[in-house]
Scaffold this motif. Sequence first.
Motif, PDB file in Angstrom:
ATOM      1  N   VAL A  12      45.111 -36.592  25.826  1.00 40.58           N
ATOM      2  CA  VAL A  12      45.556 -37.541  24.850  1.00 40.58           C
ATOM      3  C   VAL A  12      46.317 -38.281  25.858  1.00 40.58           C
ATOM      4  O   VAL A  12      47.078 -37.946  26.811  1.00 40.58           O
ATOM      5  CB  VAL A  12      46.072 -37.463  23.699  1.00 40.58           C
ATOM      6  CG1 VAL A  12      45.253 -36.563  22.786  1.00 40.58           C
ATOM      7  CG2 VAL A  12      47.575 -36.600  23.907  1.00 40.58           C
ATOM      8  N   HIS A  16      48.985 -42.198  22.563  1.00 37.51           N
ATOM      9  CA  HIS A  16      48.451 -41.428  21.350  1.00 37.51           C
ATOM     10  C   HIS A  16      49.920 -41.149  20.614  1.00 37.51           C
ATOM     11  O   HIS A  16      51.113 -41.142  21.110  1.00 37.51           O
ATOM     12  CB  HIS A  16      48.063 -40.104  21.766  1.00 37.51           C
ATOM     13  CG  HIS A  16      47.603 -39.252  20.739  1.00 37.51           C
ATOM     14  ND1 HIS A  16      48.400 -38.543  20.007  1.00 37.51           N
ATOM     15  CD2 HIS A  16      46.285 -39.061  20.276  1.00 37.51           C
ATOM     16  CE1 HIS A  16      47.894 -37.838  19.025  1.00 37.51           C
ATOM     17  NE2 HIS A  16      46.382 -38.095  19.089  1.00 37.51           N
ATOM     18  N   ASP A 170      46.360 -46.434  23.186  1.00 36.08           N
ATOM     19  CA  ASP A 170      45.777 -44.953  22.469  1.00 36.08           C
ATOM     20  C   ASP A 170      44.705 -44.518  23.073  1.00 36.08           C
ATOM     21  O   ASP A 170      43.604 -45.216  22.898  1.00 36.08           O
ATOM     22  CB  ASP A 170      45.883 -45.132  20.808  1.00 36.08           C
ATOM     23  CG  ASP A 170      45.614 -43.964  20.136  1.00 36.08           C
ATOM     24  OD1 ASP A 170      45.885 -42.833  20.773  1.00 36.08           O
ATOM     25  OD2 ASP A 170      45.617 -43.882  18.761  1.00 36.08           O
ATOM     26  N   LYS A 172      42.080 -40.571  23.661  1.00 34.40           N
ATOM     27  CA  LYS A 172      41.638 -39.262  23.771  1.00 34.40           C
ATOM     28  C   LYS A 172      40.510 -39.042  24.967  1.00 34.40           C
ATOM     29  O   LYS A 172      39.440 -40.057  24.987  1.00 34.40           O
ATOM     30  CB  LYS A 172      41.520 -38.476  22.536  1.00 34.40           C
ATOM     31  CG  LYS A 172      42.451 -38.943  21.664  1.00 34.40           C
ATOM     32  CD  LYS A 172      42.196 -38.299  20.223  1.00 34.40           C
ATOM     33  CE  LYS A 172      42.421 -36.872  20.017  1.00 34.40           C
ATOM     34  NZ  LYS A 172      42.322 -36.303  18.856  1.00 34.40           N
ATOM     35  N   THR A 194      38.712 -44.521  23.151  1.00 32.81           N
ATOM     36  CA  THR A 194      39.924 -45.473  23.429  1.00 32.81           C
ATOM     37  C   THR A 194      40.108 -46.664  22.400  1.00 32.81           C
ATOM     38  O   THR A 194      39.138 -47.254  22.238  1.00 32.81           O
ATOM     39  CB  THR A 194      39.732 -45.985  24.919  1.00 32.81           C
ATOM     40  OG1 THR A 194      40.996 -46.651  25.140  1.00 32.81           O
ATOM     41  CG2 THR A 194      38.463 -46.762  25.103  1.00 32.81           C
ATOM     42  N   LYS A 251      51.104 -31.814  20.470  1.00 29.25           N
ATOM     43  CA  LYS A 251      50.089 -31.587  21.522  1.00 29.25           C
ATOM     44  C   LYS A 251      50.322 -30.573  22.607  1.00 29.25           C
ATOM     45  O   LYS A 251      50.318 -30.733  23.868  1.00 29.25           O
ATOM     46  CB  LYS A 251      49.901 -33.044  22.132  1.00 29.25           C
ATOM     47  CG  LYS A 251      49.215 -33.863  21.148  1.00 29.25           C
ATOM     48  CD  LYS A 251      47.660 -33.607  20.871  1.00 29.25           C
ATOM     49  CE  LYS A 251      46.819 -34.336  19.771  1.00 29.25           C
ATOM     50  NZ  LYS A 251      47.589 -34.001  18.544  1.00 29.25           N
TER      51      LYS A 251
END
Length: 391
Positions: A12, A16, A170, A172, A194, A251
């Motif tokens: 990420v 994020h 943000d 991933k 994205t 995470k």
Amino acid sequence: MKSNYYFTSESVSEGHPDKVSDRVSDSIVDLFLARDPEARVACETLTTTNLIVLAGEMRIADDLMPSMEEIEETAREAVRDIGYHQKGFHWKTAELINRLHGQSTDIAMGVDEGTGDFKEEGAGDQGIMFGFATNETPELMPAPIIYSHQILKQMAELRKSGKQPEFEPDAKSQVTLKYENGRPVGVSSVVVSTQHKYGFTPADIREMVRPVVKQVLPEGWFPPEEEFYVNPTGNFVIGGPDGDAGLTGRKIIVDTYGGAAPHGGGAFSGKDPTKVDRSAAYASRYLAKNIVAAGLADRCTIQLSYAIGVAKPLSIFINTDGTSKIDEAVIEAAIPDLMDLSPRGIRTHLGLNKPIYARTAAYGHFGREPDADGGFSWEKTDLVDKLKSLA
């Protein structure tokens, strides 16, 4: 081990929500360590729509204590650097609540040298920590997590440089690799989601992401078109803490090996290096990486365990998945001679009492290049010659 299989890892971005929280927490750690290398910090951060909440414990001499204004400025600067100036989450205007308070005297008694039942400085908590290395990449890391990190890191660089202003913070990624005879031979699928500015179609974003993925992956490894997924929901304009709340430490698999190796369970971010969740995980990676770099094994997992208030590790375990070139017991027996694995010994050997942690908050704590100021010192391979002498 299985020889032929598919394996997936995700990463990420720094934008994020959970990584925003990690970055703020680690920036607070750096603020305190810059004032006092022996400062104690355990900072948790919550981020949501236009709100940042700091909670946890700290200990530092009164004359070195950062002001509330300095703590707030540090948190806001971390968010600004990531790139959040959106209506729903803005570095300058988000409400900030600071609930950091003094460290428990009961915990301090177990950690401080000369206090508690054991007079040596003890571990800040009980727990188990794992380190891992594999020779399938130059970074001695699992390939799926390395590629996942690199895709997002390059996208962030394009966004921050202004070359790709359509991207927002943000994002991933997820990469699935095909393995044959235990080695990666190709990519079967890639997923990238994205956040982006309003007005762009999924097809637009797909074509912006494509060259990044092609640049990161080895020649000929781009997945089939039907296995290249970009923003599969169709739209990703609302993101970051405005789209989903973030918390420090959620995470931890992204932070380590992408699921290719065990994780002890403790998060790293927001913790000063007296906390073995962080420092002993760095030490175990350092040892595992040096063992693989020395050619003693193709893969290596190391587990360390600690008890709160106790200096020595309770156990040291090594597993090379049958790839060791010498008896694993010989390597295991040599580890205490290579490095003092007490909490203070780890910090001294790796030079961890420095403000070097904000940079670790995104794109992985491992597989990075050591910095001249001591950052990522656990990625050095300066034990290789000593380890080769064991063969």
